[in-house]
Design an enzyme around this catalytic site. Sequence first.
Site, PDB file in Angstrom:
ATOM      1  N   ASP A  90      26.405  13.182   5.022  1.00 42.03           N
ATOM      2  CA  ASP A  90      26.477  12.965   3.578  1.00 42.03           C
ATOM      3  C   ASP A  90      27.272  14.125   2.984  1.00 42.03           C
ATOM      4  OD1 ASP A  90      26.021  12.832   0.851  1.00 42.03           O
ATOM      5  OD2 ASP A  90      23.923  12.202   1.053  1.00 42.03           O
ATOM      6  N   HIS A  91      28.475  13.826   2.535  1.00 45.84           N
ATOM      7  CA  HIS A  91      29.370  14.897   2.098  1.00 45.84           C
ATOM      8  C   HIS A  91      28.923  15.525   0.771  1.00 45.84           C
ATOM      9  CE1 HIS A  91      32.716  17.413   2.486  1.00 45.84           C
ATOM     10  NE2 HIS A  91      33.679  16.539   2.694  1.00 45.84           N
TER      11      HIS A  91
END
Length: 555
Positions: free
Chosen positions: A527-528
């Site tokens: 999850d950036h």
Amino acid sequence: MAIEIVTIPDLGGAESVEVIELCAAVGDAVEQEESLVVLESDKASMDVPSPIDGSVVKYLVAEGDTVKVGDAIAEIEIANAQALAEEPATQQAEPEVTPAPIEEPVVEEAPIEAPVASQEATTSEQIALVPDIGSDDKVELIEISVAVGDQVEEGETLVVLESDKATMDVPSTLSGTVKQIIAKEGDKLGTGDQVALIEVTSGSALTPSEPEAKAESESAPAPTPAPAQAETPVPPKQPVAAPAVNSAPVANDSAEIYAGPAVRMLSRELGVDLSQVSGTGPKGRIQKDDINNFVKSALQSGGNTGSGSGIGIPQVPAIDFSQFGDIETVKLSKIQKITADNMQRNWLNVPHVTQFDDADITDLETFRKSLKPEGEKRGIKVTPVAFLIKAAAAALSANPEFNRSLAGDGENYVQKHYINIGMAVDTPRGLVVPVIKDADKKGIWEISADVITMATLAREGKLKPSDMQGGCFTISSLGAMGGNGFTPIVNSPEVGILGVSKSQMKPIWDGSDFQPRLMLPLGLSYDHRVINGGDAGRFMTYLVKILSDIRHMTL
Ligand code: CAO
């Protein structure tokens, strides 16, 4: 005739589940441990066995009903009542919905209540009172949520009160049939006031704790509770204050919106802006059905649900495939539906990046194979998955960024100080993700035993909801099937997932020659919002290092 009333045992944390199958017919003889009903939660299905030999007198639930712990599901006429009376201990079956995971000393399970021994059900009328509402003031009754003749469960809303600050659902302190509603709309009620006359069936599971229920109806209620928070699980015997003022992130003056806590929670789950929903309840109160109808019409019109999260995705047109050839339409299992929803939610919400690398597992495989004779003695098969779980736990410990979740407020993240690794398991009913708890503290034998237990329970549909909760990071291994690599979808609110493909011998340049090495392809999706590329690079490099030489795990 001695009757046993069979009740729903501990559901391992699930609040309510759906009855998906009645396994016998009225009049059927059933043996102890034979399944009476099959339940299905969001994550697993489970059988409820008969605690005793006998015959089914009556089912008290139907397929499609939603039930919770303590609900009565069937009446069984006991086959050998006399013997039971003499030897109750040996005749009572454990309501073993799902076996506890082996060697799981850390997790404390809620005790499973044994079913009540054989007895005839008797009824009595008791008065449900307003429990402690945390104030001496009387507040107005604005809605009666049940009717005479309704079957109510302990904790189910009887009436709704409204003060100048909040609305409160008043839950029933008893389970039974509503015989009379004593209070009426407009009445001012306070702690201990009478609400309704309930016919309670004692000796059955409809009164999970009869003395307790009786005490509640006759004596002063429990001490003042802490104020209910929007996200706090609600104790069943306290009135629930709707978070009218400090509501969670519902847009547009939600404080002035007339809705109870359950409706507010549903609206948050579905991303519905309550200010756009018309209430059809008394005085315009928004009901759950209003939310459901709002979402239905929003979906039909291709619009969004008003929270600003709708992103106007064009709908896939419905196509009549029968024009092209023979077809059949097959109902999705509940797990498949939940998986579809979760995947879409995670795909749309999480900005994904996937990083790839290969780990040299030549030495690891030699070591793993050397464990085979010992494994045979222990009755445990060690596959590469156990080492991946151990290595992922070590990588999480060394790179705590991967052991975070975004907090719901969008202002904070939660740093977890425990390490539980989820393991995707492919089952005939769909994909499930049981969790190997405290993987950092376990050795390879224990993890391997956990993998076998969890995968077996998963395939038999016997995982408890608690077996699938609390994961920090997930491993999805398609290594036994093949493929060079894939991009797994993050199992949000976790922030990382490792996709493992099939190891292959490859020529690897050692600086002067090509060497045949067994290489394991890995895909790390993250999850950036929480993980930077640098964090992921460090995590992957560390993971590859310890898989290539597991001695590093001991450092
Ligand atoms: N490369 C090569 N071989 C591998 C391997 C890999 N990465 N991983 C496992 N294997 C081999 C094992 O060595 C074993 O071989 P032998 O029987 O010859 O010893 C065989 O594959 C066993 O595989 P398994 O699947 O029975 O057991 P496992 O411990 O490897 O995996 C589990 C357990 C539960 C992860 C797996 O069975 C499973 O369900 N995987 C599917 C997960 C999934 O569906 N992911 C997708 C999710 S998103 O849609």
